[in-house]
Design a protein around this motif. Structure first.
Motif, PDB file in Angstrom:
ATOM      1  N   HIS A   1       0.830  -1.207   0.000  1.00 32.44           N
ATOM      2  CA  HIS A   1       0.000   0.000   0.000  1.00 32.44           C
ATOM      3  C   HIS A   1       0.863   1.254   0.000  1.00 32.44           C
ATOM      4  O   HIS A   1       2.067   1.215   0.272  1.00 32.44           O
ATOM      5  CB  HIS A   1      -0.928  -0.018   1.219  1.00 32.44           C
TER       6      HIS A   1
ATOM      7  N   THR B   1       1.502  -1.704   4.805  1.00 35.94           N
ATOM      8  CA  THR B   1       0.375  -2.629   4.689  1.00 35.94           C
ATOM      9  C   THR B   1       0.510  -3.416   3.401  1.00 35.94           C
ATOM     10  O   THR B   1       0.509  -2.832   2.311  1.00 35.94           O
ATOM     11  CB  THR B   1      -0.972  -1.885   4.703  1.00 35.94           C
ATOM     12  N   LEU B   2       0.659  -4.714   3.527  1.00 41.66           N
ATOM     13  CA  LEU B   2       0.860  -5.588   2.386  1.00 41.66           C
ATOM     14  C   LEU B   2      -0.395  -6.428   2.165  1.00 41.66           C
ATOM     15  O   LEU B   2      -0.836  -7.155   3.053  1.00 41.66           O
ATOM     16  CB  LEU B   2       2.062  -6.507   2.618  1.00 41.66           C
ATOM     17  N   TYR B   3      -0.970  -6.307   0.984  1.00 41.16           N
ATOM     18  CA  TYR B   3      -2.078  -7.160   0.570  1.00 41.16           C
ATOM     19  C   TYR B   3      -1.513  -8.284  -0.290  1.00 41.16           C
ATOM     20  O   TYR B   3      -0.660  -8.051  -1.146  1.00 41.16           O
ATOM     21  CB  TYR B   3      -3.108  -6.360  -0.231  1.00 41.16           C
TER      22      TYR B   3
ATOM     23  N   ALA C   1      -7.512   0.378   7.700  1.00 40.03           N
ATOM     24  CA  ALA C   1      -8.042  -0.820   7.049  1.00 40.03           C
ATOM     25  C   ALA C   1      -9.458  -1.075   7.554  1.00 40.03           C
ATOM     26  O   ALA C   1      -9.684  -1.130   8.753  1.00 40.03           O
ATOM     27  CB  ALA C   1      -7.149  -2.013   7.353  1.00 40.03           C
TER      28      ALA C   1
ATOM     29  N   TYR D   1      -4.260  -9.317   4.415  1.00 41.56           N
ATOM     30  CA  TYR D   1      -3.329  -8.206   4.556  1.00 41.56           C
ATOM     31  C   TYR D   1      -2.552  -8.360   5.858  1.00 41.56           C
ATOM     32  O   TYR D   1      -3.009  -8.965   6.821  1.00 41.56           O
ATOM     33  CB  TYR D   1      -4.020  -6.838   4.473  1.00 41.56           C
ATOM     34  N   SER D   2      -1.347  -7.825   5.859  1.00 42.01           N
ATOM     35  CA  SER D   2      -0.480  -7.838   7.024  1.00 42.01           C
ATOM     36  C   SER D   2       0.222  -6.497   7.096  1.00 42.01           C
ATOM     37  O   SER D   2       0.397  -5.827   6.062  1.00 42.01           O
ATOM     38  CB  SER D   2       0.543  -8.974   6.909  1.00 42.01           C
ATOM     39  N   GLN D   3       0.623  -6.101   8.303  1.00 43.28           N
ATOM     40  CA  GLN D   3       1.311  -4.820   8.469  1.00 43.28           C
ATOM     41  C   GLN D   3       2.697  -5.030   9.059  1.00 43.28           C
ATOM     42  O   GLN D   3       2.899  -5.875   9.936  1.00 43.28           O
ATOM     43  CB  GLN D   3       0.476  -3.878   9.337  1.00 43.28           C
TER      44      GLN D   3
ATOM     45  N   MET E   1      -9.412 -11.178   4.575  1.00 50.59           N
ATOM     46  CA  MET E   1     -10.271 -10.054   4.209  1.00 50.59           C
ATOM     47  C   MET E   1     -11.752 -10.398   4.319  1.00 50.59           C
ATOM     48  O   MET E   1     -12.600  -9.513   4.241  1.00 50.59           O
ATOM     49  CB  MET E   1      -9.968  -9.604   2.780  1.00 50.59           C
TER      50      MET E   1
ATOM     51  N   TRP F   1       6.494  -8.987  10.338  1.00 49.18           N
ATOM     52  CA  TRP F   1       5.139  -8.795   9.821  1.00 49.18           C
ATOM     53  C   TRP F   1       4.116  -9.367  10.789  1.00 49.18           C
ATOM     54  O   TRP F   1       4.316 -10.423  11.377  1.00 49.18           O
ATOM     55  CB  TRP F   1       5.003  -9.449   8.446  1.00 49.18           C
TER      56      TRP F   1
ATOM     57  N   LYS G   1      -8.438   3.227   1.966  1.00 48.97           N
ATOM     58  CA  LYS G   1      -8.757   1.811   2.106  1.00 48.97           C
ATOM     59  C   LYS G   1     -10.257   1.573   2.216  1.00 48.97           C
ATOM     60  O   LYS G   1     -10.704   0.445   2.378  1.00 48.97           O
ATOM     61  CB  LYS G   1      -8.041   1.228   3.324  1.00 48.97           C
TER      62      LYS G   1
ATOM     63  N   PRO H   1      -1.270 -12.368   9.348  1.00 52.26           N
ATOM     64  CA  PRO H   1      -2.158 -11.936   8.256  1.00 52.26           C
ATOM     65  C   PRO H   1      -3.631 -12.011   8.652  1.00 52.26           C
ATOM     66  O   PRO H   1      -4.047 -12.929   9.362  1.00 52.26           O
ATOM     67  CB  PRO H   1      -1.830 -12.926   7.133  1.00 52.26           C
TER      68      PRO H   1
END
Length: 716
Positions: free
Chosen positions: A357, A362-364, A539, A380-382, A395, A389, A414, A392
């Motif tokens: 992102h 923030t990784l989707y 998110a 997603y994970s941050q 969603m 990380w 988001k 996850p």
């Protein structure tokens, strides 16, 4: 598409053809069957031309309604179409009815049963699928280890699906319409921060393109303006055109000037990049080693500051299948040695379509592991402050389903995203591109700040950097690379902080400015005005505690139906302090508690009254018939009976009355206290206890789950 996603069991289609074609069923001869027509149908299915394969199988079955191999493989083909799962079940049922009772317990009966369970999963009936899988487990032996492992995994997946289906995400899905979508597969939507132009990949027809074996055309990249008053239809980006070869767009930089592409070349699956100079796109260049390798690289996404590249690869020494890696750009402009994102992100299964992102943390991505509902789900994970990380987060449904779900593309807000799917009723054919709006509040904002390198630093922009440091903790939050043609750059900074912006060149000359990003500013002046927009960033897909409380408002204790590891439901006990506990037992589900992303503030944990664990720092207790606590060595599976949020049970009277002994109590880091019973090496052995408890107590909402998933949450 980016990856040829095989659906169900295509790997053994030809195995079944060879085995079944030479093996009579119920004494029937195959001499009156048409092997050439069957071979043609199998070849069509193997090329993913499922609709033509179905029509060919129908011709076979018209002449021979008991043609078992045709029925089975036609069912698999239906299972690969958008709305064919119900018809697949009819095919599988007909096949099972042909078999004898002995044959139903054999290899083919198992595969038909497993396929039937898959079809019920696709139809969003996971509990029905669990019943089928557990019945199959009852007929297994110790020699069926691989089959047992597959059944156990599918059962856990069904538990996840059951929870997410019961608590869907509130969203509004809007088809992008005929300007964008066609009767063929349209997928992989890409958008820049301005959202003025949409890029996507399509398998529609174009001049002089040939129809491929699967009934569609080669993938090509298209674009369409999104202005409200512009009704221009999508057009092909001819600079990327290669006759009858797949070419897909996989990610777009936030400023819209760099496009990452996927191609098949002499080394297999590789990633390329093209640059936009304000007038046209450059010929794509293959990304160098160590990003591309002799393994398969299928997807890549560049960070907003263009300093980090996230990509997928099945290179050696990964965790299994495709893993996600990240590479940092070095001071000399080259990409550094890739680093695997580790077991919090990667699993023994495939991880795909990573999208970082604009916030840089923030990784989707999509995964076949974690608490998937089935096949690929979007997660997603941050990134934490130590560059690890977080667990996850799935969603949820309906973004995710028991089928493949991937290539979810968030916007800077988001609160909405772009997404491709074939599961909605208004699709034009194949997969269509949709805009998804989430109904959720947000509490974090970003400022989009545009700037240009100071003219006093020269014009060799390729060798310049813009380093952004948050002043309150001296943390480097951005390492931006300006546009090599004009020195422009775009920053994405969280509101509420002061930042140092340091422009540097190869001669170590610097220009420094300080920016206070707050809600009140409209322009920041540093030689030139720098425009920005404040956009919501939180998110939206973690349900709130209020939602959870409402769902269980009749209960004294909040109950955990899920956790970041497995999301398996548990039984809820209404009022444990009452002498009529068993009469007040309820079966319900609750939503996960909202977790805020990592930030400068710390979210306090709820106060939980827990059992005394002073003599047992692991936080794990065994309460036996005498009420004494002792440690036991965990095996593989257990039955989770209860998980409480607001405190432990005041007594074990409910368990005692139901003659449930040897209760394990887990004091977990997420604030829940979990109660389990049983300690088994196999799911099958645990299943017998589950059935006995259900018969004796009347409780239906109890679940078998891996002990390691609960232990991962226990206090250290």
């Amino acid at each position: 598409m980016i990856k040829a996603w095989p659906k169900l069991y295509l790997s053994f289609l030809f195995f079944l053809f060879l085995w079944l074609h030479n093996t009579p069923c119920n004494g029937q001869s195959t001499s009156n069957r048409n092997p050439k027509l069957f071979k043609k149908a199998m070849e069509l299915a193997d090329r993913a031309n499922y609709r033509q394969a179905i029509e060919t199988f129908k011709l076979i079955i018209q002449n021979d309604p008991t043609h078992l191999d045709a029925l089975f493989n036609m069912g698999l083909c239906y299972l690969n179409t958008s709305n064919g799962a119900d018809t697949a079940i009819i095919c599988f049922n007909k096949g099972l009815n042909i078999l004898t009772e002995t044959e139903k317990k054999g290899h083919l009966g198992r595969e038909l049963g497993l396929s039937m369970g898959k079809a019920y999963q696709v139809l969003l009936k996971p509990l029905k699928a669990i019943t089928i899988y557990e019945n199959l487990l009852d007929n297994t032996t110790e020699q069926d280890r691989l089959f047992i492992e597959e059944l156990e995994r599918e059962i856990q997946i069904c538990h996840h699906a059951n929870f997410f289906i019961n608590y869907p995400i509130e969203l509004n899905v809007q088809n992008m319409g005929s300007r964008v979508n066609s009767m063929y597969d349209d997928h992989s939507p890409l958008i820049a921060v301005s959202e003025s132009q949409l890029f996507f990949t399509s398998r529609r027809n174009w001049i002089k393109m040939s129809l491929l074996a699967d009934g569609q055309y080669a993938e090509k990249i298209y674009t369409v303006p999104l202005a409200a008053n512009n009704w221009e239809s999508a057009r092909l980006l001819k600079v990327f055109f290669k006759q009858n070869e797949h070419e897909a767009a996989v990610s777009l930089s936030p400023d819209g000037n760099e496009l990452v592409l996927f191609r098949n070349d002499e080394h297999g699956k590789s990633l390329y990049i093209s640059h936009y100079n304000g007038r046209s796109w450059s010929e794509p260049e293959k990304l160098p080693f160590p990003i591309n390798s002799h393994a398969e690289e299928t997807h890549g996404s560049i960070s907003a500051d263009k300093s980090t590249f996230f990509f997928t690869s099945d290179r050696e020494n990964g965790y299994g299948g495709l893993d996600i890696y990240m590479s940092k750009k070095l001071a000399n402009g080259q990409w550094g040695e890739p680093r695997n994102l580790g077991p919090n992100i990667n699993t023994p299964f495939d991880e795909e379509t990573p999208m970082i992102h604009y916030d840089g943390r923030t990784l989707y991505f999509s995964s076949e592991g974690h608490n998937t509902m089935g096949r690929l789900d979007v997660f997603y994970s941050q990134m934490n402050t130590d560059s690890t990380w977080s667990a996850p987060v799935n969603m949820g449904f309906p973004i995710n389903t028991p089928d493949d779900d991937f290539f979810f593309v968030p916007t800077i807000s988001k609160s909405h995203a772009y997404y491709a799917s074939s599961k909605f009723d208004d699709n034009y054919g194949g997969s269509d591109i949709y805009q998804v709006h989430f109904k959720a509040d947000s509490d974090t904002e970003l400022a989009v700040i545009e700037g240009v390198i100071d003219s006093s630093l020269g014009s060799d922009f390729e060798k310049m950097r813009v380093l952004v440091t948050r002043t309150n903790d001296n943390k480097l939050v951005g390492d931006y690379r300006p546009n090599p043609d004009n020195g422009a750059y775009m920053m994405f900074l969280e509101n509420g902080y002061e930042y140092e912006v340091r422009q540097t060149n190869i001669n170590k000359q610097e220009k420094v400015a300080y920016i206070n990003v707050d809600d009140q500013m409209n322009y920041i002046k540093h030689k030139i005005p720098i425009a920005f927009n404040d956009v919501a960033m939180d998110a939206p897909l973690i349900k709130t505690e209020q939602h959870a409380t409402k769902a269980i408002s009749t209960n004294k204790n909040s109950v955990d139906k899920t956790n970041p590891v497995t999301s398996l439901p548990v039984v809820t006990i209404a009022d444990e302090s009452s002498s009529k506990t068993s009469a007040n037992t309820t079966i319900t589900n609750t939503a996960p508690i909202k977790r805020k992303p990592q930030s400068h503030s710390t979210t306090s944990k709820p106060k939980v009254k827990t059992p005394d664990t002073s003599s047992n720092p692991s936080g794990k207790l065994l309460i036996n018939q005498s009420g004494n606590n002792s440690n036991v060595q965990s095996k593989k599976y257990t039955i989770q009976l209860l998980a409480l949020r607001k405190g432990p049970l005041s007594s074990m009277i409910f368990f005692t009355k139901q003659k449930i002994h040897n209760i394990m109590v887990y004091n977990c880091t997420d604030g829940y206290i979990r109660y389990t019973t049983g300690n088994f090496d196999s799911y099958k052995a645990c299943l017998q206890l589950k059935k006995k408890l259900a018969e004796r107590t009347g409780l239906k909402d109890i679940w078998i789950r891996p002990i390691k998933d609960i232990e991962a949450l226990q206090q250290q």
